[in-house]
Design an enzyme around this catalytic site. Sequence first.
Site, short mmCIF file in Angstrom:
data_model
loop_
_atom_site.label_atom_id
_atom_site.label_comp_id
_atom_site.label_asym_id
_atom_site.label_seq_id
_atom_site.Cartn_x
_atom_site.Cartn_y
_atom_site.Cartn_z
N GLY A 46 6.25 3.02 38.57
CA GLY A 46 7.24 4.31 38.98
C GLY A 46 7.85 3.93 40.36
O GLY A 46 9.03 4.41 40.60
N ASP A 105 0.56 13.05 43.09
CA ASP A 105 0.27 14.10 42.52
C ASP A 105 -1.28 14.48 42.83
O ASP A 105 -1.47 15.33 43.71
CB ASP A 105 0.33 13.59 40.95
N PHE A 154 7.44 19.24 35.79
CA PHE A 154 7.41 17.76 35.08
C PHE A 154 8.55 17.09 35.47
O PHE A 154 9.88 17.47 34.82
CB PHE A 154 6.95 17.96 33.72
N ASP A 161 8.63 8.19 34.94
CA ASP A 161 8.67 8.44 33.38
C ASP A 161 8.07 9.37 32.77
O ASP A 161 7.12 10.08 33.45
CB ASP A 161 8.35 7.18 32.80
C1 PRP Z 1 2.11 8.00 38.18
C2 PRP Z 1 2.89 8.10 39.65
C3 PRP Z 1 2.10 7.51 40.66
C4 PRP Z 1 0.73 8.29 40.23
C5 PRP Z 1 0.67 9.65 40.85
O1 PRP Z 1 1.83 6.53 37.96
O2 PRP Z 1 3.92 6.92 39.42
O3 PRP Z 1 1.65 6.13 40.75
O4 PRP Z 1 1.03 8.59 38.91
O5 PRP Z 1 -0.49 10.24 40.40
P1 PRP Z 1 -1.60 10.65 41.07
O6 PRP Z 1 -1.35 11.11 42.51
O7 PRP Z 1 -2.32 11.83 40.34
O8 PRP Z 1 -2.83 9.57 41.02
P2 PRP Z 1 1.67 6.32 36.26
O9 PRP Z 1 0.00 6.25 36.41
O10 PRP Z 1 2.30 7.38 35.39
O11 PRP Z 1 2.19 5.03 35.97
P3 PRP Z 1 3.69 4.30 36.30
O12 PRP Z 1 4.03 4.38 37.69
O13 PRP Z 1 3.77 3.04 35.68
O14 PRP Z 1 4.47 5.48 35.47
MG MG Z 2 3.90 7.21 34.57
MN MN Z 3 2.83 5.08 39.11
#
Ligand code: PRP
Ligand code: MG
Ligand code: MN
Length: 182
Positions: A46, A105, A154, A161
């Site tokens: 991300g 998040d 969202f 993504d």
């Molecule tokens: C998402 C985002 C952060 C994380 C935040 O990554 O990019 O890295 O979640 O969430 P949190 O604070 O609850 O841990 P994701 O796991 O969706 O992977 P991606 O970056 O490949 O989309």
């Molecule tokens: Mg993700």
């Molecule tokens: Mn991520």
Amino acid sequence: VHSMMDDVERVLISTEELKQRIADMGKQISQDYAGKEILMIGVLRGAVIFMADLARAIDIPVAIDFMAVSSYGAGTSSSGVVRILKDLDETVEGKHILVVEDIIDSGLTLNYLLDNIKSRKPASLRMCTLLNKPERRKVNVHIDYNGFTIPDHFVVGYGLDYAEKYRNLPFIGILKPAVYEP
Ligand code: PRP
Ligand code: MG
Ligand code: MN
């Protein structure tokens, strides 16, 4: 023809707003680290788009590396289980580390990563996120540089993504619920 825009309820942060804020963040980081070099650690996948723009808004030397971590599942919320899928290529010891995320998040991913990197004895360790969603926080994490604090919608685009789609939208948009509701 179906466009990604058809799945977007509305634009939350425009391309122009992103550009302005990232330019400011880059200036602030350049000042704070004046005379130093940074090793930026991007969290795949991300953070990639934000990191590419942020690095170019900084006018001191920036090395880049990546870690891939994963919480299980492809849903709309993090499970809290973190594992390393790809570790760094660079060493951390003695370096000024700036971890770059697209969104904080629950905080679980960042909390895990900061502890992990801290154990490798960096000279300093800070973190930078484009988006912060404090309403969903499960663990308290310190954010050094925050682009935008957003409500619990969202959001997709600019690296973020849903089921691997929408990362290439050039703005942060709110997804239509019909896209992710069964
Ligand atoms: C998402 C985002 C952060 C994380 C935040 O990554 O990019 O890295 O979640 O969430 P949190 O604070 O609850 O841990 P994701 O796991 O969706 O992977 P991606 O970056 O490949 O989309
Ligand atoms: Mg993700
Ligand atoms: Mn991520």
